[in-house]
Design a protein around this motif. Sequence first.
Motif, PDB file in Angstrom:
ATOM      1  N   GLY A 568     -39.220   8.276   7.725  1.00 46.79           N
ATOM      2  CA  GLY A 568     -40.639   8.060   7.965  1.00 46.79           C
ATOM      3  C   GLY A 568     -41.026   8.057   9.424  1.00 46.79           C
ATOM      4  N   ALA A 569     -40.161   8.595  10.295  1.00 46.13           N
ATOM      5  CA  ALA A 569     -40.424   8.544  11.731  1.00 46.13           C
ATOM      6  C   ALA A 569     -41.629   9.397  12.106  1.00 46.13           C
ATOM      7  N   THR A 570     -42.418   8.872  13.045  1.00 44.08           N
ATOM      8  CA  THR A 570     -43.526   9.650  13.590  1.00 44.08           C
ATOM      9  C   THR A 570     -42.997  10.618  14.641  1.00 44.08           C
ATOM     10  N   SER A 571     -43.869  11.484  15.122  1.00 50.50           N
ATOM     11  CA  SER A 571     -43.456  12.449  16.141  1.00 50.50           C
ATOM     12  C   SER A 571     -42.969  11.733  17.398  1.00 50.50           C
ATOM     13  N   GLY A 572     -43.699  10.715  17.835  1.00 47.16           N
ATOM     14  CA  GLY A 572     -43.277   9.972  19.012  1.00 47.16           C
ATOM     15  C   GLY A 572     -41.943   9.280  18.811  1.00 47.16           C
ATOM     16  N   GLU A 573     -41.727   8.719  17.623  1.00 47.75           N
ATOM     17  CA  GLU A 573     -40.454   8.053  17.335  1.00 47.75           C
ATOM     18  C   GLU A 573     -39.305   9.055  17.314  1.00 47.75           C
ATOM     19  N   ARG A 574     -39.566  10.281  16.848  1.00 46.57           N
ATOM     20  CA  ARG A 574     -38.512  11.297  16.839  1.00 46.57           C
ATOM     21  C   ARG A 574     -38.133  11.694  18.269  1.00 46.57           C
ATOM     22  N   HIS A 575     -39.147  11.848  19.112  1.00 42.78           N
ATOM     23  CA  HIS A 575     -38.857  12.151  20.519  1.00 42.78           C
ATOM     24  C   HIS A 575     -38.015  11.042  21.151  1.00 42.78           C
ATOM     25  N   LEU A 576     -38.374   9.795  20.872  1.00 42.13           N
ATOM     26  CA  LEU A 576     -37.656   8.671  21.463  1.00 42.13           C
ATOM     27  C   LEU A 576     -36.228   8.602  20.937  1.00 42.13           C
ATOM     28  N   ALA A 577     -36.041   8.787  19.629  1.00 38.30           N
ATOM     29  CA  ALA A 577     -34.698   8.735  19.050  1.00 38.30           C
ATOM     30  C   ALA A 577     -33.818   9.852  19.606  1.00 38.30           C
ATOM     31  N   ARG A 578     -34.380  11.050  19.732  1.00 44.56           N
ATOM     32  CA  ARG A 578     -33.610  12.170  20.269  1.00 44.56           C
ATOM     33  C   ARG A 578     -33.235  11.911  21.729  1.00 44.56           C
ATOM     34  N   ALA A 579     -34.160  11.320  22.487  1.00 43.22           N
ATOM     35  CA  ALA A 579     -33.881  11.040  23.898  1.00 43.22           C
ATOM     36  C   ALA A 579     -32.811   9.967  24.053  1.00 43.22           C
ATOM     37  N   ARG A 580     -32.880   8.931  23.237  1.00 36.91           N
ATOM     38  CA  ARG A 580     -31.870   7.871  23.332  1.00 36.91           C
ATOM     39  C   ARG A 580     -30.493   8.405  22.984  1.00 36.91           C
ATOM     40  N   SER A 581     -30.439   9.290  21.993  1.00 35.80           N
ATOM     41  CA  SER A 581     -29.159   9.916  21.657  1.00 35.80           C
ATOM     42  C   SER A 581     -28.648  10.758  22.819  1.00 35.80           C
ATOM     43  N   GLY A 582     -29.567  11.464  23.460  1.00 35.02           N
ATOM     44  CA  GLY A 582     -29.182  12.269  24.619  1.00 35.02           C
ATOM     45  C   GLY A 582     -28.703  11.423  25.784  1.00 35.02           C
ATOM     46  N   MET A 583     -29.312  10.256  25.972  1.00 34.65           N
ATOM     47  CA  MET A 583     -28.882   9.356  27.048  1.00 34.65           C
ATOM     48  C   MET A 583     -27.439   8.906  26.831  1.00 34.65           C
ATOM     49  N   ARG A 584     -27.094   8.623  25.568  1.00 32.03           N
ATOM     50  CA  ARG A 584     -25.731   8.176  25.280  1.00 32.03           C
ATOM     51  C   ARG A 584     -24.712   9.290  25.511  1.00 32.03           C
ATOM     52  N   ALA A 585     -25.142  10.527  25.376  1.00 35.94           N
ATOM     53  CA  ALA A 585     -24.210  11.655  25.509  1.00 35.94           C
ATOM     54  C   ALA A 585     -24.171  12.230  26.917  1.00 35.94           C
ATOM     55  N   LEU A 586     -24.873  11.624  27.868  1.00 33.60           N
ATOM     56  CA  LEU A 586     -24.932  12.197  29.212  1.00 33.60           C
ATOM     57  C   LEU A 586     -23.558  12.259  29.868  1.00 33.60           C
ATOM     58  N   SER A 587     -22.739  11.250  29.616  1.00 35.82           N
ATOM     59  CA  SER A 587     -21.428  11.216  30.276  1.00 35.82           C
ATOM     60  C   SER A 587     -20.531  12.358  29.833  1.00 35.82           C
ATOM     61  N   GLU A 588     -20.796  12.939  28.673  1.00 31.21           N
ATOM     62  CA  GLU A 588     -19.975  14.034  28.154  1.00 31.21           C
ATOM     63  C   GLU A 588     -20.600  15.403  28.421  1.00 31.21           C
ATOM     64  N   ALA A 589     -21.784  15.439  29.029  1.00 31.01           N
ATOM     65  CA  ALA A 589     -22.479  16.708  29.247  1.00 31.01           C
ATOM     66  C   ALA A 589     -21.819  17.498  30.364  1.00 31.01           C
ATOM     67  N   ALA A 590     -21.762  18.832  30.191  1.00 34.97           N
ATOM     68  CA  ALA A 590     -21.190  19.694  31.230  1.00 34.97           C
ATOM     69  C   ALA A 590     -22.067  19.702  32.476  1.00 34.97           C
ATOM     70  N   ASP A 591     -23.369  19.633  32.265  1.00 30.35           N
ATOM     71  CA  ASP A 591     -24.327  19.592  33.381  1.00 30.35           C
ATOM     72  C   ASP A 591     -25.249  18.392  33.162  1.00 30.35           C
ATOM     73  N   PRO A 592     -24.851  17.210  33.640  1.00 27.66           N
ATOM     74  CA  PRO A 592     -25.651  15.997  33.393  1.00 27.66           C
ATOM     75  C   PRO A 592     -27.093  16.109  33.875  1.00 27.66           C
ATOM     76  N   ALA A 593     -27.319  16.779  34.983  1.00 26.44           N
ATOM     77  CA  ALA A 593     -28.682  16.875  35.508  1.00 26.44           C
ATOM     78  C   ALA A 593     -29.573  17.678  34.567  1.00 26.44           C
ATOM     79  N   ALA A 594     -29.059  18.811  34.064  1.00 24.80           N
ATOM     80  CA  ALA A 594     -29.852  19.621  33.140  1.00 24.80           C
ATOM     81  C   ALA A 594     -30.078  18.881  31.826  1.00 24.80           C
ATOM     82  N   ALA A 595     -29.034  18.194  31.353  1.00 26.55           N
ATOM     83  CA  ALA A 595     -29.176  17.428  30.109  1.00 26.55           C
ATOM     84  C   ALA A 595     -30.188  16.304  30.283  1.00 26.55           C
TER      85      ALA A 595
END
Length: 761
Positions: A568-595
Amino acid sequence: MFPTAVSDCAAAARVYACAMPESPSSSGRTADIALCLLALGVVLGCVGLGAPPRMESVEGMTPSLATFLEALGPATIVRVAIALALAAVVAGGLIPLWRGVRAAPRIRPLLALAALGLIALIPLPVSLIGIVSPYVGETWEHLSQGGLDLTRTLSVWPAGTRDALWTLAGVIAATAAAFAAVRGAASRRGGLASDTAAERGLGRATLILAFVTTVATLECAYGIATTHFGDDTILGLAKVSGKGRVTGTFVLAPMLGVWAGMGACSAMGLLLVEALRPRGGRSIVLAVSTMALVICVAGGALSLARLMLAALAGGLLVTAWLAGGVLSRSGRARTGYVLRGAALLAPIGGLAAAFLVPALRQRVEYLLPYLQGHSGPVEPRFAGWASTWELFTRVPIFGTGLGSFGRAIHLAQSVDAPDEMWFTHCEPLNLLSDVGVVSFALGLTWLVASVWTGRPALRSSDPRRALLAAAAFGASAVVAVAGLADFQTQFPVVAIPFAALLAIPGALVIPVAPEGATGGTTAVPVPRAALTKKLRWIAGALVALLVIPTVSGYFERRAHVTDGFEPGATSGERHLARARSGMRALSEAADPAAALDLVRADLRAAAREDPLRDAAHVWDALGTLAARSLTFDQEDSDALRDEALAALGRVRWVSRGHADTNLQVGLLYLDLLGTSEAPHGPPGDTAMAALREAGAIRPQAFSRAWREALARELPAAALEKIVPDRGHAQRTWAEYLRRVGRTDEADAILRTLDPEGPDGR
C-alpha cells in the motif's frame, strides 16, 4: 445564515415532488440501484473484508489474501461501489447538475463542500495561496527551504483530501438515493405522490432500517460469541482491539459501538411499527425485532467504549422520547408516557454502568487525573483537542484542506499528545481545522436542514411513518453523539449509513402542493429524452473517471510486492524506501558517488511528494551529509552543509509529536552547529530545543545509550539542562494507581525506569 438556509431547504422540500424529472419510476429504480450498491460496498468491503484495514490482523493469512488487504483491496471495493452509486443517482437525475433539475435540498451544502475540496487540490500561484490562506502559504515557504520545488495547493496534504472526497461522495450518493427512494418511486398525479408511491416509499424506509438492524445485530452477535464464548478472533486471526472488548469484525470497538447504537434504534422503530399493525403484530417479526434490540444493546455495552455507551444511551433516549410523543398523539397516551419514562432511564442506566461495571469504571478513571488537576499522563483527547484548536486558529477561514488532519496536525501538535494523530477524536474540531469556518458552515447547514425538514414527519397522520422517522432520528443521534469525541464519520462504514438514515425523516414528509401550482407541470427545462441522454453520458464519464484509476491503482499497489515495497505504499514512500535501501548498499557500490546521486534524487523526490512527512526530510539531510563526506572541495562542502541544515529545518517545522525524529535532529545539530542557533528551523531553534522537545514528548526516549552519545558532545552541566525529568510522567501515573489500589501496575511502571538514570529507583 442558518435560519435562511433551513427555511429555503424546508420550502424546497415541499416542492421537491413537483420538481423531479418525469417518469419518476425510473428515478426510483436508479435510487434503489444506488442503495443496493452502497449496501454491497459496506457489507463486502467494510464489514466482510475490513475497510478501514485490519492492520496487524493480516498476520497468519495466506499471502494472496494478506496482499489483497494490505494493498487496500477492501477500500477499492468500497470506492468502486461509491462511484457506481454516484453514477446511478446522476443518471436518475437525483443530483442537481443544472438549473431546473432539483434534488433533495440537503445535498446542496454537500456539493458545495465537495467543490471546495476539489478546488483545494488545484495547484495555485504562491501569491494567491498567500492571500486566500496565509498560514498555508507560509507553510509551503518553510517547506521549500533548500530549493525544494513543491506543488502548492490550498490543501497541505492532497492525498488525504482525495481520500476524504471519496467518503464525501459516498455521503452524497447515500443522501440522494435514500431521499429519492423513500420520497416515492411510483407514479404521480398533479405533482404529488400517490398513495401507492407513499406506501412504496414507506417500504423503502423500512428496508433501510432493517438493513442497519441486520448488520448491527450480526456484528454484535458475532462479537459477543467470539469474545465471551470463543477465542476472540476474526476468522481465526487475532483481533486488533480485542482483549475482552466486543468488536465484531470491525477494527475498533468504538466503531462496533456506533453500529450497535444505530441497530438498537432501528430495531426499536421496527418493533413499534409492527406492534401498531391494525390486526396486531406478527409474532415472528416482534420476536426478531426484540432479539435484535437486546443483542445490539448488549454489544454496545460490551464494546467497553465510554463514549459509545453514551452514544447508545443518547440514541435510545431520542428514539423512545420521539416515539412516545407519536404514540401519545395517535391515541395511545398511556403507552407514550411509559415509553418516554423509559427514555429517561437510558442515560441513567448508562451512567450507572460506567461506574458499576469494573471494565468501564477503569476507563472512566482515566479522566480523573486531569479533572483533579494532576500533571503527568492524562486523557490524550484533551491535549489533542488543544492542538487542533491551535491549528484551526492558524487557518480559520478555509482550513488546511479536507482530510488533511493526519499530516497537518504535526504543525501544531502538543507534546502532551505524543501518539501519532490521524484524527482528533472530535469531528466538529476535526472539520474546523480541515476546512475552516466557511466549509464548516456548509456541513452544519446540511445537518440542521436535514433535521429541520424531517421534523414534520414526526407529526404525520400515519403513526408508522412517524415511528420510522423517530427511529431514523435516534440512529442518527448515535453517530452525532459519538462524533463529539471520536472520528466515526471519517470512514464509509459509518458515514454511508448515517447519511441514509439522516435523509429518511425528510423524505417521509408528505409533499404538499405549493400555492398556485398546477397539475402536471414539471420543472425540467428540456425534453425528458434529451435530459436522460445527457445524464447517461455524464454518468458514464463519471464511472470512467472514478472507477478506472481506482482499479488500476489497486493493481499498481499490488505489483509493489514484487519490487520489495509495502503493497500500500504511496509514491513518496516508494521513493524513500528505495533511497534507504540504496544508502545501505553504498559501501558495496563500484562508484559510491554516482550511486549516491541516484539515492539523493529519490530522497528529494520523497521530500517533494510528501513534504509534511518528517522522515523524508531527515533522510534527505542524511543523504546530503553523506555526499558532503565524499567531497574534498571546501566550497562544495559548505554548500552541502547548508543544504543539510535546510532539510533539518524542514523537519523541525513538521516534527511536532515525533520523539525519535527530534532526537535525531538534535544529534545532527550538535554535529553541525554545536549549541548555536539553527539557520532554517523555527525561530530560536537549537540542538537543545530539539532534544528538549523529544524528551518532553517521550521521556523514556533518553536511554542510557543516548545519554552516553550526548555526553561525548556536551559537558555534564549542559547535559543536565537539556535532559528533562524523564521519569516525571511515569511517577505521577504510578502514584495515582497506588491511590486507587492498583499497586501491581504502579510497581510495573516504576520498574521500567532506568536504575542508573537521574530518576531511577
